[in-house]
Design an enzyme around this catalytic site. Structure first.
Site, PDB file in Angstrom:
ATOM      1  CB  THR A  17      -0.875  -0.251   1.250  1.00  0.00           C
ATOM      2  OG1 THR A  17      -1.604  -1.186   1.272  1.00  0.00           O
ATOM      3  CG2 THR A  17      -2.046   0.998   1.215  1.00  0.00           C
ATOM      4  CB  SER A 112       4.048   4.460   7.917  1.00  0.00           C
ATOM      5  OG  SER A 112       3.180   5.361   8.138  1.00  0.00           O
ATOM      6  CG  HIS A 113       0.592   2.396  10.781  1.00  0.00           C
ATOM      7  ND1 HIS A 113       0.662   2.579   9.150  1.00  0.00           N
ATOM      8  CD2 HIS A 113       0.208   1.114  10.712  1.00  0.00           C
ATOM      9  CE1 HIS A 113       0.504   1.343   8.408  1.00  0.00           C
ATOM     10  NE2 HIS A 113      -0.140   0.534   9.544  1.00  0.00           N
ATOM     11  CE  LYS A 125       6.633   6.664   2.997  1.00  0.00           C
ATOM     12  NZ  LYS A 125       5.582   7.269   3.690  1.00  0.00           N
ATOM     13  CG  ASP A 276       2.008   7.981  10.880  1.00  0.00           C
ATOM     14  OD1 ASP A 276       2.181   9.362  10.910  1.00  0.00           O
ATOM     15  OD2 ASP A 276       2.087   7.010  10.054  1.00  0.00           O
ATOM     16  CG  ASP A 278       5.102   8.013   7.666  1.00  0.00           C
ATOM     17  OD1 ASP A 278       4.151   8.053   8.733  1.00  0.00           O
ATOM     18  OD2 ASP A 278       5.091   8.168   6.411  1.00  0.00           O
ATOM     19  CG  ASP A 280       1.714   9.631   6.529  1.00  0.00           C
ATOM     20  OD1 ASP A 280       1.690   8.962   7.817  1.00  0.00           O
ATOM     21  OD2 ASP A 280       2.099   8.794   5.665  1.00  0.00           O
ATOM     22  NE  ARG A 281      -1.342   5.663   9.162  1.00  0.00           N
ATOM     23  CZ  ARG A 281      -1.982   4.401   9.080  1.00  0.00           C
ATOM     24  NH1 ARG A 281      -2.913   4.055  10.130  1.00  0.00           N
ATOM     25  NH2 ARG A 281      -1.925   3.607   8.045  1.00  0.00           N
ATOM     26  CD  GLU A 362      -5.741   6.305   2.551  1.00  0.00           C
ATOM     27  OE1 GLU A 362      -6.043   5.386   2.187  1.00  0.00           O
ATOM     28  OE2 GLU A 362      -4.523   6.568   2.898  1.00  0.00           O
ATOM     29  CD  GLU A 363      -9.736   3.167   7.639  1.00  0.00           C
ATOM     30  OE1 GLU A 363      -9.758   3.290   8.712  1.00  0.00           O
ATOM     31  OE2 GLU A 363      -8.797   2.816   6.767  1.00  0.00           O
ATOM     32  CE  LYS A 375      -1.337   8.319   5.900  1.00  0.00           C
ATOM     33  NZ  LYS A 375      -1.039   7.246   4.982  1.00  0.00           N
TER      34      LYS A 375
HETATM   35  C1  VG1 Z   1      -2.877   1.260   5.691  1.00  0.00           C
HETATM   36  C2  VG1 Z   1      -4.242   2.182   5.597  1.00  0.00           C
HETATM   37  C3  VG1 Z   1      -4.009   3.202   4.626  1.00  0.00           C
HETATM   38  C4  VG1 Z   1      -2.879   3.916   4.544  1.00  0.00           C
HETATM   39  C5  VG1 Z   1      -1.678   2.870   4.730  1.00  0.00           C
HETATM   40  C6  VG1 Z   1      -0.705   3.837   4.698  1.00  0.00           C
HETATM   41  O1  VG1 Z   1      -3.066   0.430   4.724  1.00  0.00           O
HETATM   42  O2  VG1 Z   1      -5.351   1.229   5.630  1.00  0.00           O
HETATM   43  O3  VG1 Z   1      -5.240   3.908   4.493  1.00  0.00           O
HETATM   44  O4  VG1 Z   1      -2.828   4.891   3.310  1.00  0.00           O
HETATM   45  O5  VG1 Z   1      -1.592   2.256   5.706  1.00  0.00           O
HETATM   46  O6  VG1 Z   1      -0.532   4.825   5.750  1.00  0.00           O
HETATM   47  P1  VG1 Z   1      -3.326  -1.060   4.616  1.00  0.00           P
HETATM   48  O7  VG1 Z   1      -2.969  -1.618   3.382  1.00  0.00           O
HETATM   49  O8  VG1 Z   1      -2.655  -1.579   5.734  1.00  0.00           O
HETATM   50  O9  VG1 Z   1      -4.605  -1.365   5.133  1.00  0.00           O
HETATM   51  V1  VG1 Z   1       0.996   5.203   6.781  1.00  0.00           V
HETATM   52  O10 VG1 Z   1       0.623   5.996   7.764  1.00  0.00           O
HETATM   53  O11 VG1 Z   1       1.718   3.439   6.820  1.00  0.00           O
HETATM   54  O12 VG1 Z   1       2.016   5.522   5.339  1.00  0.00           O
HETATM   55 CO    CO Z   2       2.323   7.072   8.052  1.00  0.00          CO
END
Ligand code: VG1
Ligand code: CO
Length: 542
Positions: A17, A112-113, A125, A276, A278, A280-281, A362-363, A375
């Site tokens: 993703t 990221s998270h 990335k 989070d 990185d 972006d959240r 995004e949710e 984001k």
């Molecule tokens: C998750 C979220 C998605 C987000 C992605 C990257 O992906 O659901 O909405 O864009 O993380 O966010 P997944 O495929 O695990 O559902 V981050 O903050 O990791 O760049």
């Molecule tokens: Co992130």
């Protein structure tokens, strides 16, 4: 000093993703980072002499990976590498820097998270010249290249000092170390009414920002406490740590529980937020009032005009498919288009570039706008502050008024993390097998209207993306969505998204889990979650 090193492919370098994300130990294998970075450059052309931005979220292995990326980038022909001091750049700040330097692209080192540290996760990335995540056609090319890679071009040079500002000349180009915050803070000043926010803090407004020991600490200290006059101590966990203090830097109700508890306490500040790994959240919680990310998107869109950067109004709104339809109602009222895309920010890039959307969300706690192509956690916090500074009402009152106008999309997401991969795939297949028989079926008060696998047709480049999540849609607008995560690194993570629309009227102040109880129950039985995964309850409820 350019060296050509022979290498062999790793079969698993498929971006998900959001970039390539694996256990840190996987990235520490010989040439693993080198192969992937070289594969990125092998899939691009025309960058000779151009600028590349590099930065990361400060997690364990960040510094080592950055040194490798610098050498490979210069050996491949980039002329100028711009790196955030200490190797730090939040994802949105990297996006902003790529855009303002008119760079060719950028590499962001982050998972990221996901948790960090030697036993945690790492990630890489690639972002293109618009500042946004590589689109699918590019990530496909990178993966294909990584399958046949045979040589890596690198430099035989000592490490660059990434902790001192300034420029170093190396073979083939220069490495410039810049302050990670300066450029980003300047962009924020152009978008928001800093005077109004300063006046809000001066009036005694109290805020808590939990940086979760991740990248936004330095940004939040400089902007919130430094420029906007929030009292010292507003930002907590503000020092980025390689293992995020042992925590999961995911700002949701499970992993940001301390913030949630504080915001629900008697002496809660007016406004709480978290970001989070990185940056972006964003998570938004008012005193006694959690705001779902889907609602936050809708509320920000409804009042965006109060910020100078959006005073002319929005061109359109875009949201990922699993995000609730709350923003659709705002778009309808504003008379602008609303786009529904697959999960992942890379799908918003074309809409933003084409001027079809101004605000996206995004949710999963991601909100952003056309100021960058990612984001942006702190941006969302500043837009909230700007709106609160202008309206001078509490978050709870703003939410109450919003729902009274538009109705409320009760919403929750239940994650079942680290379940068996084969079991998760079988569960999804079994759901797909019910597509033909589900429509018309009744479950208590719920009647299925349609069931499908979400597909997206990009209105800008005409590309089609299939298999983006199973949707079970009910009469009246309720919905259950099932997806497998594309960012997890262990087994599979099943995400179940549950939504019900309540029109304006009496029942707007219910507890979300209670308001959704029948749909939650059905989401379990329909997919046979316990039988197939052995899980009685989700690991994350948000
Ligand atoms: C998750 C979220 C998605 C987000 C992605 C990257 O992906 O659901 O909405 O864009 O993380 O966010 P997944 O495929 O695990 O559902 V981050 O903050 O990791 O760049
Ligand atoms: Co992130």
């Amino acid at each position: 000093m350019i060296q050509t090193v022979a290498t062999t492919p790793y079969a698993d370098q498929k971006p998900g993703t959001s970039g390539l994300r694996k256990k840190t130990t996987v990235f520490q294998q010989p040439n693993y980072v080198e192969n992937y970075v070289q594969s990125i450059f092998d899939s691009l052309d025309g960058f000779s002499g151009k600028t590349l931005v590099i930065g990361g979220d400060g997690r364990y292995f960040n510094r080592e990976a950055i040194q490798k990326a610098i050498r490979i980038a210069l050996a491949n022909g980039f002329g100028r590498i711009v790196v955030g001091r200490g190797g730090l750049l939040s994802t949105p700040a990297a996006s902003a820097l790529i855009r303002s330097l008119k760079a060719y692209g950028g590499i962001i080192l982050s998972a990221s998270h996901n948790p960090g540290g030697p036993d945690g996760d790492f990630g890489i990335k690639y972002n293109a010249e618009n500042g946004g995540p590589a689109p699918e056609k590019l990530t496909d090319r990178i993966f294909a290249g990584a399958q046949t890679i045979a040589v890596i071009k690198t430099l035989d040079t000592p490490d660059v000092d990434i902790d001192a500002l300034g420029t170093t000349k190396l073979d083939g180009g220069t490495v410039e170390i810049v302050d990670p915050v300066t450029n980003y803070a300047a962009l924020m000043r152009t978008l928001f009414d800093f005077d109004a926010i300063r006046a809000l803090f001066a009036s005694g407004f109290r805020m808590r920002f939990d940086a979760m020991h991740a990248i936004t600490g330095p940004y939040a200290h400089a902007i919130l406490e430094g420029e906007l006059g929030a009292p010292a101590g507003t930002v907590v966990n503000g020092t980025p740590l390689p293992d995020f203090g042992g925590h999961h830097p995911d700002p949701n109700l499970t992993y940001a529980k301390a913030l949630y508890d504080e915001m629900m306490s008697k002496d809660a500040p007016d406004f709480g937020a978290a970001s989070d790994g990185d940056g972006d959240r964003n998570l938004i919680i008012g005193r006694g009032q959690f705001v779902t990310p889907s609602d936050s998107l809708a509320m920000l869109a409804a009042d965006a005009r109060l910020a100078p950067g959006y005073a002319k109004g929005l061109k359109g709104i875009a949201r990922s498919m699993p995000t609730s339809a709350a923003a659709d109602r705002v778009a309808a009222k504003l008379g602008v288009a609303c786009y529904e895309t697959p999960t992942g920010w890379k799908f918003f890039g074309n809409l933003l570039d084409a001027g079809k959307a101004t605000i996206c969300g995004e949710e999963s706690a991601g909100t952003g706008s056309d100021h960058v192509r990612e984001k942006d956690g702190l941006w969302a916090v500043l837009l909230w502050l700007n709106i609160l500074a202008k309206r001078r009402i509490s978050v709870a009152e703003l939410a109450r008024q919003h729902w009274a106008t538009y109705g409320r999309n009760y919403y929750t997401r239940h994650d079942f993390e680290e379940v068996d991969l084969a079991a998760a795939n079988a569960l999804m297949d079994a759901l797909r097998a019910q597509f033909a028989s589900l429509p018309g079926q009744r479950f208590g008060a719920l009647t299925v209207e349609a069931a499908d696998d979400f597909e997206y047709h990009d209105p800008v480049d005409g590309s089609d993306t299939k298999g983006q999540g199973v949707r079970v849609m009910f009469a009246g607008g309720s919905r259950i969505v099932y997806r497998l995560s594309g960012t997890g690194t262990v087994g599979a993570t099943l995400r179940v998204y549950i939504e019900r629309y309540e029109p304006p009227g009496e029942n707007l102040a219910l507890d979300a889990q209670a308001a959704l109880a029948d749909l939650i129950g059905l989401s379990r039985s329909l997919a046979e979650i316990e039988q197939r995964t052995g899980r009685k309850a989700p690991s994350v409820v948000t």
